[in-house]
Design a protein around this motif. Structure first.
Motif, PDB file in Angstrom:
ATOM      1  N   CYS B 261       7.841   5.325  -7.897  1.00 56.42           N
ATOM      2  CA  CYS B 261       8.282   4.156  -7.102  1.00 56.42           C
ATOM      3  C   CYS B 261       7.196   3.702  -6.133  1.00 56.42           C
ATOM      4  N   PHE B 262       7.022   2.397  -6.079  1.00 56.51           N
ATOM      5  CA  PHE B 262       5.982   1.834  -5.223  1.00 56.51           C
ATOM      6  C   PHE B 262       6.228   2.156  -3.750  1.00 56.51           C
ATOM      7  N   LEU B 263       7.486   2.130  -3.356  1.00 56.84           N
ATOM      8  CA  LEU B 263       7.798   2.369  -1.941  1.00 56.84           C
ATOM      9  C   LEU B 263       7.320   3.735  -1.492  1.00 56.84           C
ATOM     10  N   LEU B 264       7.623   4.752  -2.346  1.00 52.54           N
ATOM     11  CA  LEU B 264       7.208   6.109  -1.994  1.00 52.54           C
ATOM     12  C   LEU B 264       5.688   6.208  -2.030  1.00 52.54           C
ATOM     13  N   ARG B 265       5.102   5.617  -3.061  1.00 50.54           N
ATOM     14  CA  ARG B 265       3.657   5.738  -3.247  1.00 50.54           C
ATOM     15  C   ARG B 265       2.921   5.100  -2.072  1.00 50.54           C
ATOM     16  N   ALA B 266       3.387   3.944  -1.627  1.00 50.28           N
ATOM     17  CA  ALA B 266       2.739   3.277  -0.498  1.00 50.28           C
ATOM     18  C   ALA B 266       2.797   4.165   0.738  1.00 50.28           C
ATOM     19  N   LYS B 267       3.943   4.761   0.930  1.00 57.17           N
ATOM     20  CA  LYS B 267       4.129   5.616   2.093  1.00 57.17           C
ATOM     21  C   LYS B 267       3.202   6.830   2.018  1.00 57.17           C
ATOM     22  N   LEU B 268       3.147   7.438   0.831  1.00 55.16           N
ATOM     23  CA  LEU B 268       2.318   8.628   0.657  1.00 55.16           C
ATOM     24  C   LEU B 268       0.840   8.301   0.831  1.00 55.16           C
ATOM     25  N   LYS B 269       0.455   7.151   0.313  1.00 59.79           N
ATOM     26  CA  LYS B 269      -0.956   6.756   0.449  1.00 59.79           C
ATOM     27  C   LYS B 269      -1.333   6.642   1.916  1.00 59.79           C
ATOM     28  N   ASN B 270      -0.428   6.069   2.680  1.00 62.14           N
ATOM     29  CA  ASN B 270      -0.665   5.969   4.123  1.00 62.14           C
ATOM     30  C   ASN B 270      -0.848   7.333   4.747  1.00 62.14           C
ATOM     31  N   GLU B 271       0.043   8.233   4.364  1.00 68.88           N
ATOM     32  CA  GLU B 271       0.007   9.576   4.938  1.00 68.88           C
ATOM     33  C   GLU B 271      -1.299  10.265   4.569  1.00 68.88           C
ATOM     34  N   LEU B 272      -1.679  10.096   3.283  1.00 64.22           N
ATOM     35  CA  LEU B 272      -2.903  10.710   2.805  1.00 64.22           C
ATOM     36  C   LEU B 272      -4.102  10.223   3.601  1.00 64.22           C
ATOM     37  N   ARG B 273      -4.129   8.903   3.826  1.00 67.14           N
ATOM     38  CA  ARG B 273      -5.240   8.329   4.573  1.00 67.14           C
ATOM     39  C   ARG B 273      -5.295   8.929   5.968  1.00 67.14           C
ATOM     40  N   SER B 274      -4.150   9.023   6.560  1.00 64.78           N
ATOM     41  CA  SER B 274      -4.127   9.549   7.924  1.00 64.78           C
ATOM     42  C   SER B 274      -4.550  11.017   7.957  1.00 64.78           C
ATOM     43  N   LEU B 275      -4.114  11.768   6.951  1.00 67.22           N
ATOM     44  CA  LEU B 275      -4.459  13.194   6.942  1.00 67.22           C
ATOM     45  C   LEU B 275      -5.935  13.423   6.643  1.00 67.22           C
ATOM     46  N   SER B 276      -6.549  12.417   6.009  1.00 70.74           N
ATOM     47  CA  SER B 276      -7.946  12.594   5.643  1.00 70.74           C
ATOM     48  C   SER B 276      -8.884  12.332   6.806  1.00 70.74           C
ATOM     49  N   ARG B 289      -0.930  19.762   1.968  1.00 70.96           N
ATOM     50  CA  ARG B 289      -0.140  18.538   1.892  1.00 70.96           C
ATOM     51  C   ARG B 289      -0.914  17.479   1.119  1.00 70.96           C
ATOM     52  N   ARG B 290      -2.221  17.414   1.379  1.00 69.59           N
ATOM     53  CA  ARG B 290      -3.019  16.403   0.692  1.00 69.59           C
ATOM     54  C   ARG B 290      -3.002  16.633  -0.819  1.00 69.59           C
ATOM     55  N   GLU B 291      -3.123  17.899  -1.156  1.00 75.43           N
ATOM     56  CA  GLU B 291      -3.116  18.204  -2.588  1.00 75.43           C
ATOM     57  C   GLU B 291      -1.782  17.847  -3.225  1.00 75.43           C
ATOM     58  N   GLU B 292      -0.744  18.148  -2.488  1.00 77.42           N
ATOM     59  CA  GLU B 292       0.603  17.842  -2.975  1.00 77.42           C
ATOM     60  C   GLU B 292       0.740  16.341  -3.239  1.00 77.42           C
ATOM     61  N   ILE B 293       0.277  15.552  -2.268  1.00 79.14           N
ATOM     62  CA  ILE B 293       0.398  14.099  -2.413  1.00 79.14           C
ATOM     63  C   ILE B 293      -0.398  13.612  -3.616  1.00 79.14           C
ATOM     64  N   ARG B 294      -1.615  14.136  -3.740  1.00 83.81           N
ATOM     65  CA  ARG B 294      -2.448  13.692  -4.868  1.00 83.81           C
ATOM     66  C   ARG B 294      -1.748  13.988  -6.197  1.00 83.81           C
ATOM     67  N   ALA B 295      -1.086  15.177  -6.247  1.00 83.62           N
ATOM     68  CA  ALA B 295      -0.396  15.545  -7.482  1.00 83.62           C
ATOM     69  C   ALA B 295       0.698  14.527  -7.805  1.00 83.62           C
ATOM     70  N   ILE B 296       1.441  14.147  -6.761  1.00 86.60           N
ATOM     71  CA  ILE B 296       2.525  13.170  -7.004  1.00 86.60           C
ATOM     72  C   ILE B 296       1.945  11.847  -7.471  1.00 86.60           C
ATOM     73  N   LEU B 297       0.870  11.421  -6.814  1.00 93.68           N
ATOM     74  CA  LEU B 297       0.298  10.117  -7.131  1.00 93.68           C
ATOM     75  C   LEU B 297      -0.268  10.055  -8.546  1.00 93.68           C
ATOM     76  N   LYS B 298      -0.463  11.251  -9.152  1.00 93.46           N
ATOM     77  CA  LYS B 298      -0.990  11.261 -10.538  1.00 93.46           C
ATOM     78  C   LYS B 298       0.021  10.691 -11.529  1.00 93.46           C
ATOM     79  N   VAL B 299       1.289  10.790 -11.171  1.00 97.82           N
ATOM     80  CA  VAL B 299       2.323  10.200 -12.033  1.00 97.82           C
ATOM     81  C   VAL B 299       2.072   8.698 -12.125  1.00 97.82           C
TER      82      VAL B 299
END
Lengths: 261, 518
Positions: B261-276, B289-299
């Motif tokens: 879902c785009f909504l979740l992905r947008a949110k996660l991308k934001n989080e990833l950016r902030s964590l980086s 957490r970053r690795e976890e997010i990247r794994a989800i975004l691979k879908v």
């Protein structure tokens, strides 16, 4: 006229041109306005009525028409007013109109002819009667609350409220009010608490329209727009004077020095 | 015509409005009305010789009826009335106010400086009204006039069937231009219920009304009614909001907040950016957490019209915000809906503690206070604790005239011989017992005046012994008479007390203090 005033300024005082010398005096009784007619009809039909109209549009006339009828029918009415001095004044007016034996006056410190059919009271006294001796009101069909918007008075509003809630059930309530935006809400409240329909008679138009003007320091009469502008300018100029003095003073020098370093 | 540097004095204002006379000139403060009247009297004279004679005649007649009408303090008024100028405020004696009113009605006053009370009730129309300022002292603070107050006064302009327009003028104060008032008739404030529960209200309800009637009073008074209505409206609005919110929910597909879902992905991308960011990179758990997010975004993202979901989501956020606002207000209203019940119960408890009532039964004190309407607790205690009965009338009148009296700033009265400290003691005792301050209002100040009046002093003498104005002394004594009458009624079968009060009352109700013309 003004010439002579200039010649001997300290003795003669300024006079105005007196337009009223050529004007006729105000005419006698006026015709009833439609809202007055409507109010009187609803009252005579036996409704509780709330009249909201600007000051000086003739609300009192409505009350007087009702009082005439009540007195003629051999019943009684109560007229309450917010201020003691006003009660005294109303009493005098009513005595002149209906005769001394028909009118009574009861305020905290005065009571005259308590058994009269038409009683002028302060609202506080009426409230006390509603509690302590409602049987005195058995033959009284109407209570008129002048300036009923006093409900909103922080100190005395309670007297109006308790009066409206506890006035004996058979009495009709007549409220005379200045223009208020929520007159409908108040009418609904009275209808709710007394279990009867309350007619609302509203007149927004003034008998004589008002024109607002603002008078400047120079004595000019300004319209609203001009007044806003004038005030803005005044405020700004005051600010400006303050800023100028600051620029010329220490703050200005400080800024220059700061830039150099 | 303006002076250089222009303060628009009343003199100049009169010049500007001279085509619209007579004028009611509202000022807020008694002293102010007098000052302004005196100021314009130095330059203006409005009456013709014949009219001056008429004024003088009317004044002479009034003086015959009331000797010392103008007293020592109001000689200036007599002078300026001859020029068609007057002032009117609560500090003046009723006889003098009446004279000014009569002159005004006979169109012999062209500029009348007055305070707000002149605009309540009795209709004194003018060609124009002038506001010296739009701010007044309301007992607590200086504040701007309400629209309602302004129009009550302004509306005196325009004589029916005589003036085509009523002129209203607001003076701009040169020193405080920003305080100038602007008013709109369609913005007049709504009337709100203001019920306050006094000891007498509680006693009256308990004695004369049924439980059902008491409840109706507490739940259906105007404030409660308005409160209920607002609650009902808010509840309706909330419901509508919930409906709309639910409707919006239909926009989303079954995959919402799934990895595709785009909504979740947008949110996660934001989080990833902030964590980086450098600051957060090293924090414990950040890497995982970053690795976890990247794994989800691979879908693979779902191919859909995701901007619709984004819009709906935003709207939902707005609704939530509005909902919290509404429910917060609703909670406030809810809390206040029980105010009257609480207030009533608190007062009932207090009356029980003071032996006025026992449950619903009224005790002797309660039955006495039932007929009092000012400071009922304080007065009842004065009577029941022997401060009044069998005391010298001078002392009684001194005590009673102080009831509910709030001295003005800088009010001064020459101290008398009667000591009243014990009343102050009683007051303190009651306060300690939990009686609220506003039900224990008493002052020693008017005592010397009222007892002197009882002893037959002349009104002038009272004036000389205090800084009070004649109108203040008058209303102080009238209020005392009012209280005496209340005590007479409350005394009932207690003939002695009633006689005592009656006697004092008759001695007070005389000469300048009697109500005239009735």
């Amino acid at each position: 006229m003004s010439k002579s005033a200039e010649r001997v300024p300290q003795k003669r005082k300024r006079k105005v041109f007196r337009r009223d010398r050529v004007q006729p005096p105000p005419p006698g009784p006026l015709e009833l306005d439609p809202f007055q007619v409507e109010a009187i009809e609803s009252l005579l039909a036996g409704y509780d009525v709330l009249v909201a109209a600007p000051t000086g549009t003739g609300k009192t006339l409505i009350a007087e028409k009702l009082l005439e009828k009540v007195i003629a029918s051999g019943k009684g009415a109560v007229y309450t007013s917010p201020i003691k001095a006003l009660s005294n004044q109303k009493y005098r007016d009513f005595v002149a109109q209906y005769g001394k034996d028909k009118v009574g006056l009861i305020t905290g410190d005065l009571s005259i002819n308590e058994g009269a059919p038409l009683l002028v009271m302060t609202t506080e006294i009426f409230r006390n009667w509603c509690f302590a001796n409602p049987e005195m009101l058995d033959q009284t069909t109407h209570v008129i609350f002048d300036e009923v918007h006093y409900l909103d008075d922080a100190e005395r509003g309670t007297a109006w409220e308790e009066s409206i809630i506890f006035a004996p059930g058979h009495m009709r309530i007549v409220g005379l009010s200045a223009t208020v935006p929520n007159i409908r809400e108040i009418a609904n409240w009275i209808a709710d608490i007394r279990g009867r329909t309350v007619k609302i008679i509203e007149e927004r138009r003034r008998a004589v329209p008002l024109n607002l003007g603002w008078i400047s320091a120079e004595g000019d009469v300004l319209e609203e727009e001009e007044a806003h502008e004038y005030i803005k300018e005044k405020v700004e100029r005051r600010k400006g004077r303050w800023a100028e003095s600051e620029l010329a003073g220490a703050a200005g020098d400080y800024e220059k020095r700061g830039r150099r370093s | 015509m303006a002076k250089a540097g222009g303060k628009p004095s009343a003199t100049e204002v009169v010049f500007s409005i001279q085509d619209h006379l007579p004028a009611l000139y509202f000022a807020f403060g008694r002293g102010k009305t007098e000052l302004l009247a005196e100021e314009i009297s130095r330059e203006w004279d409005f009456l013709l010789p014949g009219e001056k004679e008429k004024v003088a005649e009317i004044i002479r007649e009034a003086e015959v009826q009331n000797t010392g009408l103008f007293g020592h303090r109001r000689h200036n008024l007599k002078q300026i009335l001859i020029q068609g100028i007057g002032y009117h405020h609560a500090g003046m004696s009723p006889a003098l106010k009446d004279l000014v009113e009569r002159l005004y009605e006979s169109r012999l006053i062209y500029v009348l400086f007055c305070t707000e009370t002149f605009a309540v009730g009795v209709n004194f129309p003018a060609a124009s009204t002038v506001f010296d300022s739009c701010r007044k002292w309301d007992g607590r603070e200086f504040r701007g006039l309400l629209n309602r107050e302004f129009y009550q006064m302004a509306g005196r302009a325009g004589r029916r069937g005589f003036d085509p327009i009523g002129h209203v003028f607001v003076r701009i104060d040169d020193r405080f231009p920003e305080q100038t008032g602007f008013y709109r008739e369609d913005e007049v404030e709504p009337v709100r219920g203001r019920l306050a529960i006094s000891p007498n209200t509680v006693l009256s309800l308990l004695y004369w009304k049924t439980d059902e009637e008491i409840n109706r009073f507490l739940e259906q008074n105007l404030a409660a009614y308005q409160n209920n209505r607002e609650s009902r409206r808010l509840k309706g609005e909330l419901e509508a909001l919930e409906g709309k919110n639910a409707e919006l929910g239909n926009c989303f597909c079954e995959n919402i907040y799934q990895p595709s879902c785009f909504l979740l992905r947008a949110k996660l991308k934001n989080e990833l950016r902030s964590l980086s960011r450098r600051r957060k990179r090293g924090r414990p758990g950040s890497r995982e957490r970053r690795e976890e997010i990247r794994a989800i975004l691979k879908v693979a993202p779902k191919k859909c019209q995701h901007h619709l979901c984004v819009d709906a989501r935003k709207k939902q956020d707005l609704y939530t915000e509005k909902r919290t606002r509404l429910s917060r207000r609703l909670k406030v209203l809810d809390r206040h809906s029980r105010d009257f019940e609480m207030e009533f119960n608190n007062m009932w408890d207090l009356l029980e503690a003071l032996d006025y009532v026992d449950g619903r039964e009224l005790l002797p004190r309660g039955l006495f206070a039932l007929y009092l309407h000012v400071q009922e607790i304080l007065v009842t205690e004065l009577i029941f604790n022997g401060y009044i009965r069998d005391r010298a009338p001078q002392e009684v009148v001194a005590i009673l005239s102080g009831v509910d009296y709030i001295p003005g700033r800088e009010e001064y009265v020459e101290p008398g011989l009667i000591k009243l400290d014990h009343v102050e003691e009683l007051r303190k005792y009651l306060l300690k017992k939990g009686v609220p301050e506003n039900f224990c209002v008493w002052s020693h100040l008017p005592g010397p005046l009222s007892s002197a009046w009882y002893d037959g002093a002349a009104f002038e003498e009272l004036m000389a012994r205090s800084s009070l104005q004649e109108g203040d002394i008058f209303s102080m004594l009238r209020r005392t008479i009012d209280l005496l009458r209340q005590i007479e009624r409350a005394a009932g079968e207690d003939v002695e007390l009633r006689r005592q009060m009656e006697h004092i009352r008759h001695r007070l109700d005389r000469d300048e203090v009697a109500i005239m013309g009735i």
